[in-house]
Design a protein around this motif. Structure first.
Motif, PDB file in Angstrom:
ATOM      1  N   GLY A 162       0.835  -1.193   0.000  1.00 49.47           N
ATOM      2  CA  GLY A 162       0.000   0.000   0.000  1.00 49.47           C
ATOM      3  C   GLY A 162       0.865   1.236   0.000  1.00 49.47           C
ATOM      4  O   GLY A 162       0.681   2.157  -0.769  1.00 49.47           O
ATOM      5  N   SER A 163       1.810   1.227   0.858  1.00 47.39           N
ATOM      6  CA  SER A 163       2.646   2.417   0.967  1.00 47.39           C
ATOM      7  C   SER A 163       3.581   2.528  -0.209  1.00 47.39           C
ATOM      8  O   SER A 163       3.773   3.581  -0.769  1.00 47.39           O
ATOM      9  CB  SER A 163       3.441   2.375   2.267  1.00 47.39           C
ATOM     10  OG  SER A 163       4.069   1.114   2.355  1.00 47.39           O
ATOM     11  N   ILE A 164       4.096   1.419  -0.578  1.00 46.42           N
ATOM     12  CA  ILE A 164       5.026   1.467  -1.695  1.00 46.42           C
ATOM     13  C   ILE A 164       4.245   1.830  -2.931  1.00 46.42           C
ATOM     14  O   ILE A 164       3.133   1.418  -3.107  1.00 46.42           O
ATOM     15  CB  ILE A 164       5.653   0.099  -1.919  1.00 46.42           C
ATOM     16  CG1 ILE A 164       6.544  -0.222  -0.737  1.00 46.42           C
ATOM     17  CG2 ILE A 164       6.466   0.104  -3.183  1.00 46.42           C
ATOM     18  CD1 ILE A 164       6.984  -1.634  -0.769  1.00 46.42           C
ATOM     19  N   GLU A 165       4.853   2.540  -3.740  1.00 44.15           N
ATOM     20  CA  GLU A 165       4.164   2.923  -4.956  1.00 44.15           C
ATOM     21  C   GLU A 165       3.771   1.680  -5.709  1.00 44.15           C
ATOM     22  O   GLU A 165       4.622   0.946  -6.175  1.00 44.15           O
ATOM     23  CB  GLU A 165       5.087   3.757  -5.841  1.00 44.15           C
ATOM     24  CG  GLU A 165       4.860   5.226  -5.690  1.00 44.15           C
ATOM     25  CD  GLU A 165       3.409   5.572  -5.533  1.00 44.15           C
ATOM     26  OE1 GLU A 165       2.653   5.329  -6.478  1.00 44.15           O
ATOM     27  OE2 GLU A 165       3.006   6.072  -4.477  1.00 44.15           O
ATOM     28  N   ASP A 166       2.563   1.500  -5.830  1.00 42.75           N
ATOM     29  CA  ASP A 166       2.144   0.342  -6.592  1.00 42.75           C
ATOM     30  C   ASP A 166       2.672   0.484  -7.990  1.00 42.75           C
ATOM     31  O   ASP A 166       3.092  -0.450  -8.625  1.00 42.75           O
ATOM     32  CB  ASP A 166       0.624   0.244  -6.645  1.00 42.75           C
ATOM     33  CG  ASP A 166       0.089  -0.059  -5.273  1.00 42.75           C
ATOM     34  OD1 ASP A 166      -0.971   0.453  -4.930  1.00 42.75           O
ATOM     35  OD2 ASP A 166       0.766  -0.794  -4.547  1.00 42.75           O
ATOM     36  N   ILE A 240      -7.604   1.451  -9.582  1.00 44.56           N
ATOM     37  CA  ILE A 240      -8.367   0.229  -9.818  1.00 44.56           C
ATOM     38  C   ILE A 240      -9.312   0.007  -8.653  1.00 44.56           C
ATOM     39  O   ILE A 240     -10.480  -0.343  -8.819  1.00 44.56           O
ATOM     40  CB  ILE A 240      -7.434  -0.979  -9.961  1.00 44.56           C
ATOM     41  CG1 ILE A 240      -6.545  -0.825 -11.186  1.00 44.56           C
ATOM     42  CG2 ILE A 240      -8.237  -2.269 -10.059  1.00 44.56           C
ATOM     43  CD1 ILE A 240      -5.489  -1.896 -11.299  1.00 44.56           C
ATOM     44  N   LEU A 241      -8.797   0.229  -7.487  1.00 45.40           N
ATOM     45  CA  LEU A 241      -9.620   0.036  -6.308  1.00 45.40           C
ATOM     46  C   LEU A 241     -10.821   0.952  -6.343  1.00 45.40           C
ATOM     47  O   LEU A 241     -11.942   0.561  -6.040  1.00 45.40           O
ATOM     48  CB  LEU A 241      -8.761   0.291  -5.061  1.00 45.40           C
ATOM     49  CG  LEU A 241      -9.404  -0.026  -3.721  1.00 45.40           C
ATOM     50  CD1 LEU A 241      -9.663  -1.509  -3.629  1.00 45.40           C
ATOM     51  CD2 LEU A 241      -8.495   0.420  -2.594  1.00 45.40           C
ATOM     52  N   ASN A 253      -4.436  -5.632  -1.687  1.00 43.17           N
ATOM     53  CA  ASN A 253      -5.005  -6.778  -2.392  1.00 43.17           C
ATOM     54  C   ASN A 253      -4.944  -6.542  -3.891  1.00 43.17           C
ATOM     55  O   ASN A 253      -4.561  -7.403  -4.671  1.00 43.17           O
ATOM     56  CB  ASN A 253      -6.460  -7.006  -1.982  1.00 43.17           C
ATOM     57  CG  ASN A 253      -6.583  -7.284  -0.502  1.00 43.17           C
ATOM     58  OD1 ASN A 253      -7.504  -6.800   0.144  1.00 43.17           O
ATOM     59  ND2 ASN A 253      -5.663  -8.056   0.024  1.00 43.17           N
ATOM     60  N   VAL A 254      -5.377  -5.383  -4.239  1.00 39.12           N
ATOM     61  CA  VAL A 254      -5.410  -5.056  -5.660  1.00 39.12           C
ATOM     62  C   VAL A 254      -4.000  -5.050  -6.225  1.00 39.12           C
ATOM     63  O   VAL A 254      -3.749  -5.531  -7.333  1.00 39.12           O
ATOM     64  CB  VAL A 254      -6.077  -3.691  -5.894  1.00 39.12           C
ATOM     65  CG1 VAL A 254      -5.993  -3.301  -7.363  1.00 39.12           C
ATOM     66  CG2 VAL A 254      -7.534  -3.736  -5.462  1.00 39.12           C
TER      67      VAL A 254
END
Lengths: 678, 151
Positions: A162-166, A240-241, A253-254
């Motif tokens: 989450g924190s890391i840049e997806d 996306i979420l 999750n995404v």
């Protein structure tokens, strides 16, 4: 053979503490599930004994392809892989890359060669350790540390996703996909490790359980829709979420799902490319492509190429051929042939790179994505429509079809689709001609340009033919196929390989694969489907049921599969359900999911194929739907649908076995038992 | 011969093999891996080694006999032989392989042939030695004794 028994053993007794699913107390590191790959029988035996003495569970194989297929089949069936560097069928580093991308398991390299350059290569390719032969038992005693370390990292990775840049991560994946420099992968891993290092308190070494989201068919559909809406390149988890708007779903999750999805796409494209490369007909370029790109990439591209490349026509033809083998075979093959000619090996190849796939030749990964996007466009409406129908289910079918390949090409396509093209074709062929018909349609859709070549590629030359043959047979006699599969299943208690030949086997395989242990079960479940298929082309509902059955199998198997697909289990289960819904969409989705998962799991070839197809599917759902193969495909489609899911499963499973199977497929005409490592 | 005598013979023989470099500590590792669940482990592994080596040596012979020698292939074979011989502790065979590989790199066919002969010779020697050793073991067991563990 030892391998079989070992496989069964390791598969059926996942008592390793490392297994995330086991909730019992771990006698860790005892029971660590090791996959040992070495072409030297002496070393293999010695190492196996040493590992057994360390109380690990050992599965040994003497071929890299076999190892990959085993891994794909049972993604969560192993905790660590130990591989030799110099192997005749595949370079150890290539295998390393594949595993890292597809399964992300820790891999230890070993060699009698202790020169600095080779050791450095191991490091840059992401090996977590490098052992010099002769290996002493002391060196093996502590390999569990790599498993723990990796899990820790994964855990942290999830936490930080989450924190890391997806986007970053995704970027990484994309970058990693570009195997032009293996350092990418290494750096990616390092990056993850670095991130993990920041989080100090993941000391849960033995049972790192990640919260799992069940990616149901509907959920995945939503996901894919969102991704498509955003554009695969711009799809970031956050957006996306938002688009998905599913309560309770986290960005993490995404993000992880997206990672897998990308891998899947990559594989698809890579496989197609790979396939084309394989195909001699293509000529030089494919090989070059193949060679130039890391195996993974190559496969992806190939897969993509195969999928996309397969011209709609060829696909259609393939499908038609597959479907109407008994009847219109000749007719179909002709056009198919023509198509092939159209493409001519060079053509398709070029298409690969330039076609919808886009210049996959060098960067499979990139291409994959492009391919996917471009797939719809390349497909001809008519064919697409056909494909669509078939595609949905044909995901498998495509493979099958390809395998069945009206011509060699088609089969090759299928083969290609499923990463271990070789193995796939078999599977696909077995699965059904129906599938085949479906597949082609789906295949062509994605990338028409690649159509021909891909099929050619798919056809692995030998394999395809075989596949076709197999398919052919299956096509003409659904019942026989069924029987076949059944028989096959029985024969292969633990091996999906033999099944490969059988179309039904394939499907069952898919099922079986899920539960490695009970192949029989799978096939049985599937077999009936076949029967139904042959009998009720038109009865979609029935198909659904069958599918459900198959899926149910999958579901049950699911537990067995466990590791096969992180998402898959749920996907599989859902697929069954979704099929009930009788919505093509669902089907596609499920198929897609399966494919997706398959793609993810199997990693290379299989996954790619499936992924590609799936992607194609998903991406082009509407597109595909619109076009269904004009020919008997419809009927066949129905069947394929059922199979699709199953096929997907099988494909997935196949993928896992893919490698092994593929190898088998090459030599197969019947059961690739010969290829089974003894 | 009575057990004690056989056992002494065995120990002497084994010691000499180690001393002369035919076997090294890796062989001891193999012996230590052997246990009740796998009482013939060493014999099995060594037999496997013999089979595999003979195949490799044949391949090497063929490869070097070609008009255009494929040194990469030759090197690959030698590498494998090196790996397996080192894994069972056939020290001298391994050393011969190392020398062999150097000449492969130089692509010197003549020298490679010479090396091949050397490797073959070492292989035959160690094969005989090991077979003698196993025979001794059998005799001890047949006489009701147990095979002394070498350290």
């Amino acid at each position: 053979m030892n391998l079989v028994s070992q496989t069964a053993k390791s598969m059926s007794t996942p008592n390793s503490s490392v297994s995330w699913k086991s909730g019992e107390p771990d006698p860790f590191p005892a029971g660590l599930r090791v996959l040992l790959v070495d072409d030297d029988p002496t070393c293999l035996m010695i190492l196996e004994k040493m590992l057994l003495n360390c109380l690990y569970e050992v599965t040994k194989c003497n071929r890299a392809e076999m190892a990959l297929s085993l891994l794909r089949e049972n993604k969560n069936g192993y905790d660590i892989v130990i591989s030799d560097v110099h192997m005749p069928d595949m370079d150890g580093f290539k295998l390393l890359e594949h595993i890292g991308l597809e399964m992300d398991l820790p891999v230890i390299m070993m060699s009698a060669d202790d020169s600095k350059s080779v050791v450095m290569k191991g490091v840059t390719h992401g090996a977590c350790d490098y052992l010099i032969k002769p290996v002493r038992i002391e060196a093996l005693k502590n390999i569990w540390q790599h498993v723990v370390r990796k899990r820790k990292h994964e855990w942290k990775d999830i936490e930080q996703s989450g924190s890391i840049e997806d986007g970053e991560q995704q970027q990484k994946q994309t970058d990693d996909a570009d195997f032009s420099s293996s350092a990418n992968e290494g750096s990616w891993r390092k990056r993850r490790k670095d991130e993990e290092d920041q989080v100090e308190d993941r000391d849960d070494t033995s049972a790192l359980k990640k919260p799992r989201v069940v990616w149901s068919v509907e959920l995945h559909q939503q996901f894919v829709a969102a991704v498509n809406q955003l554009g695969i390149d711009k799809a970031v988890p956050k957006k996306i979420l938002e688009l998905m708007n599913v309560p309770g779903l986290t960005r993490e999750n995404v993000a992880s799902h997206l990672q897998k999805y990308r891998l899947y796409l990559r594989r698809l494209s890579g496989v197609s490319q790979h396939q084309s490369g394989l195909n001699n007909s293509f000529g030089g370029p494919p090989d070059a492509t193949f060679g130039s790109v890391s195996s993974f990439n190559g496969l992806d591209l190939q897969a993509l190429a195969a999928t996309g490349q397969i011209p709609a026509q060829s696909l259609a033809t393939l499908q038609a051929a597959a479907l109407g083998r008994s009847t219109t075979k000749s007719g179909i093959s002709v056009p198919l042939m023509d198509q092939r000619n159209l493409f001519s090996f060079e053509g398709p190849k070029l298409r690969f790179g330039e076609g919808s796939q886009q210049p996959q030749q060098s960067n499979n990964n990139n291409k994959q994505i492009n391919l996917l996007h471009g797939i719809p466009t390349t497909m001809e409406p008519k064919q697409l429509a056909n494909l669509h129908q078939s595609a949905q289910q044909s995901f498998r079918g495509m493979n099958m079809q390809v395998n069945n390949a009206h011509g060699n090409q088609s089969s090759s396509l299928l083969v290609q689709m499923s990463q271990p093209p070789q193995s796939r074709p078999q599977i696909l062929n077995d699965t059904n001609v129906n599938h085949l018909s479906r597949l082609p349609s789906s295949l062509p859709q994605p990338t028409l340009s690649g159509g021909m070549p891909s099929s050619a590629a798919l056809a692995r030359n030998g394999m395809v033919d075989n596949a076709r043959g197999a398919v052919y047979n299956s096509v003409s006699q659904a019942s026989s196929m069924v029987d076949f599969s059944i028989t096959q299943n029985t024969d292969l208690p633990g091996n999906s390989f033999p099944l490969a030949n059988n179309p039904s086997a394939i499907t069952s395989k898919g099922v079986l694969q899920e539960e490695v242990n009970s192949e029989m079960k799978g096939s049985r479940g599937f077999a009936p489907n076949y029967d139904i298929f042959s009998d009720l082309h038109q009865h979609k509902s029935q198909d659904w049921e069958l599918q459900n059955v198959g899926l149910a199998f999958n579901a049950s198997q699911h537990s067995n599969m466990q590791g096969c697909l992180d998402i898959q289990p749920s996907v599989l289960v859902h697929q069954g359900f979704s099929s009930n819904q009788n919505s093509l969409q669902n089907r596609n989705t499920s198929v897609g999911k399966v494919m997706f998962s398959a793609g993810e799991e199997s990693g290379h070839g299989n996954a790619h194929n499936i992924d590609q197809q799936l992607n194609t599917f998903v991406a082009d759902n509407s597109f595909i739907k619109a076009e269904s193969l004009p020919e008997a495909s419809c009927q066949n489609m129905l069947f394929p649908e059922q199979f699709t899911q199953e096929d997907l499963m099988s494909i997935l499973l196949k993928q896992q076995e893919g490698l092994g199977q593929v190898a088998n497929e090459f030599g197969f005409d019947g059961y690739p038992l010969d290829d089974l490592p003894v | 011969m009575e057990v004690g005598q056989l056992q002494r013979q065995y120990v002497e023989y084994t010691t000499s093999l180690f001393r002369e470099g035919f076997l090294d500590s890796q062989f001891t590792q193999l012996q230590q891996l052997q246990d009740e669940s796998n009482p013939d482990f060493v014999v099995e592994v060594v037999s496997l080694f013999f089979e595999d080596s003979e195949r490799l040596l044949n391949d090497l012979n063929k490869a070097l006999d070609q008009k255009g020698v494929d040194f990469k292939k030759v090197d690959g074979n030698v590498h494998q032989l090196k790996g397996s011989s080192s894994s069972i502790g056939a020290n001298r065979v391994k050393n011969a392989c190392v020398a062999f590989r150097n000449y492969c790199e130089e692509q010197n066919t003549e020298a490679c042939f010479g090396c091949l002969q050397q490797v073959k010779q070492e292989y035959v020697l160690v094969k005989n030695k090991l077979e003698t050793l196993f025979r001794l073991e059998q005799q001890i067991l047949a006489a009701g004794g147990s095979v002394p563990m070498m350290e």
